[in-house]
Design an enzyme around this catalytic site. Structure first.
Site, PDB file in Angstrom:
ATOM      1  CG  HIS A 161       5.678  14.803  -6.435  1.00 46.62           C
ATOM      2  ND1 HIS A 161       5.622  13.729  -7.297  1.00 46.62           N
ATOM      3  CD2 HIS A 161       4.407  14.976  -5.990  1.00 46.62           C
ATOM      4  CE1 HIS A 161       4.380  13.281  -7.369  1.00 46.62           C
ATOM      5  NE2 HIS A 161       3.625  14.005  -6.586  1.00 46.62           N
ATOM      6  CG  ASP A 381       8.422  -5.823  10.074  1.00 46.50           C
ATOM      7  OD1 ASP A 381       9.139  -5.218  10.902  1.00 46.50           O
ATOM      8  OD2 ASP A 381       8.058  -6.995  10.209  1.00 46.50           O
TER       9      ASP A 381
END
Length: 440
Positions: A161, A381
């Site tokens: 983070h 994808d």
């Protein structure tokens, strides 16, 4: 998942070309410095039928992922370095840990009712409780490819983070996917890595607003699903005369209201003063800057916004809460952001922390929400189709809700963490269940 997974391989993926000497020291921005020290976890699930169209041998798929990741890391060079302090990443090309794991169960066992303890096993690390030595081993990013008995897969990715928020994670994963499909480095140009640190220069400050809130005992996390049609009904039901609440505002309002009612119904006399409450919302500031930043910008480009108190004695009203949610999110405007870019930034952060501290000391309930709605995790994808399911692992912080998009893009999935006692009460809230289904 009772049966244990089998580790097929552990590799360290390094960039296909070494990082130039002048880029070896990456400066974190002021906003990165304020970010929590844990990891941002992402899980992407792909069906067996989609995967088989690409490869029947999953070792081929694994190698494709490793090769394309190596290519992409030449552009995202800080992601394969090591955090040295709260202001610098050493871009030493040590690489990204990539684990290939094989599980003796079917993907459907996970997807029919995702449970947190099962989802955690699909990640390369425990994202919210990494030990200092483990953080150094893992580095900025780690990947786990999970292969199911049926041929389906789950890709678990954890980002530090300190350099990545949810928007950054989505951007990186889509860039990785484009590279895998053969549309990578030749056509994709990421934003300058140093852009955020130039806009928000690092400061001599260290604040971790979540570390003291993690790991509360006697908390439980449940998942609520809001369909697009139910959200439309909810927005109409709130009935604010001056504005029509957004989907995120409407769901936040309902969860805040329901959680607060559960707290009031289960509180013992004298146990806690629940005469007032506030809401805290994480706000993505990319589009709020002047000029606006690209949605692909790298780093922690967000800010907390904390509302003023709402009196709750005698009942909690829809409109008051909805108006407070909108007012809170809109606090983070151009003027607010400009202060974060000047020496006033330290005072802004101190004022925010003081507001939270005073509310806690008085026993007023603050409910926090982070919205990932609209981030393109369902677009990732790699060449075998888009995810069947995309999710995160909710932070184990009491009174926190994390909102993500459903696959159709119209609904919202909410992971909500409350005390065990309050969640048991919330699960029977008829008003909440009129608009949401309890999934786990």
């Amino acid at each position: 998942m009772a049966e244990k997974d089998e580790i097929m391989s552990n590799d360290r993926i390094k960039p296909s070309s070494p990082t130039p000497n002048h880029l070896l020291n990456f400066k974190l921005s002021f906003l990165d410095q304020l970010a929590p020290s844990f990891y941002v976890p992402i899980l992407l699930f792909y069906s067996a039928s989609d995967v088989r169209t690409f490869a029947t041998d999953l070792s081929v798929l694994s190698e494709k992922l490793k090769t394309s990741l190596s290519e992409l890391l030449t552009l995202y060079y800080p992601f394969c370095g090591r955090l040295r302090d709260n202001s610098t990443i050493d871009c030493n090309d040590q690489g990204v840990l990539f684990t290939h794991s094989k599980l003796p169960i079917h993907l459907s066992n996970i997807l029919k009712n995702p449970q947190l303890h099962n989802l955690y096993q699909l990640l390369p690390c425990a994202p919210y409780n990494p030990q200092p030595q483990e953080r150094d081993t893992l580095g900025i990013m780690a990947v786990q490819l999970n292969q199911f008995k049926c041929g389906g897969i789950a890709l678990g990715v954890c980002f530090s983070h300190k350099i990545a928020d949810a928007s950054t994670a989505a951007s990186f994963l889509n860039a990785w996917a484009a590279t895998s499909r053969g549309h990578g480095n030749s056509s994709f140009v990421p934003p300058p890595m140093e852009e955020t640190s130039l806009l928000f220069p690092p400061r001599n400050i260290s604040v971790d607003v979540t570390s003291s809130m993690l790991g509360h005992a006697n908390t439980v996390t449940k998942r609520f699903i809001f369909s697009g049609s139910n959200i439309s009904r909810l927005r109409q039901n709130i009935g604010c005369p001056n504005f029509n609440p957004s989907r995120v505002e409407a769901v936040t309002t309902l969860l805040w209201k329901s959680s607060l009612e559960a707290a009031k119904d289960t509180s013992d006399s004298g146990e806690e003063n629940i005469a007032a409450s506030s809401v805290c919302h994480v706000v993505n500031i990319r589009s709020r800057m002047v000029p606006a930043l690209s949605k692909y910008s790298i780093g922690n480009i967000w800010q907390y916004a904390v509302s003023s108190l709402v009196e709750v004695e005698g009942g909690v009203g829809w409109r008051d809460l909805a108006e407070r949610v909108r007012e809170t999110i809109r606090k983070v405007d151009g003027d607010y952001i400009r202060k974060l870019q000047t020496d006033e930034c330290v005072e802004v952060v101190k004022a925010l922390e003081e507001t939270r501290t005073v509310a806690a000391e008085k026993g007023n309930r603050c409910y926090a929400f982070s919205s990932w709605v609209g981030f393109e995790f369902y677009e990732v994808d790699f060449g075998w189709g888009k995810p069947t399911y995309a999710t995160t692992i909710a932070m184990p912080i009491k009174n926190l809700g994390v909102l993500t998009s459903t696959k159709d893009g119209d609904g919202i999935e909410a992971w909500l963490t409350l005390t065990t006692r309050e969640m048991a009460q919330l699960e029977h809230n008829a008003e909440l269940l009129n608009f949401a289904s309890l999934a786990s």
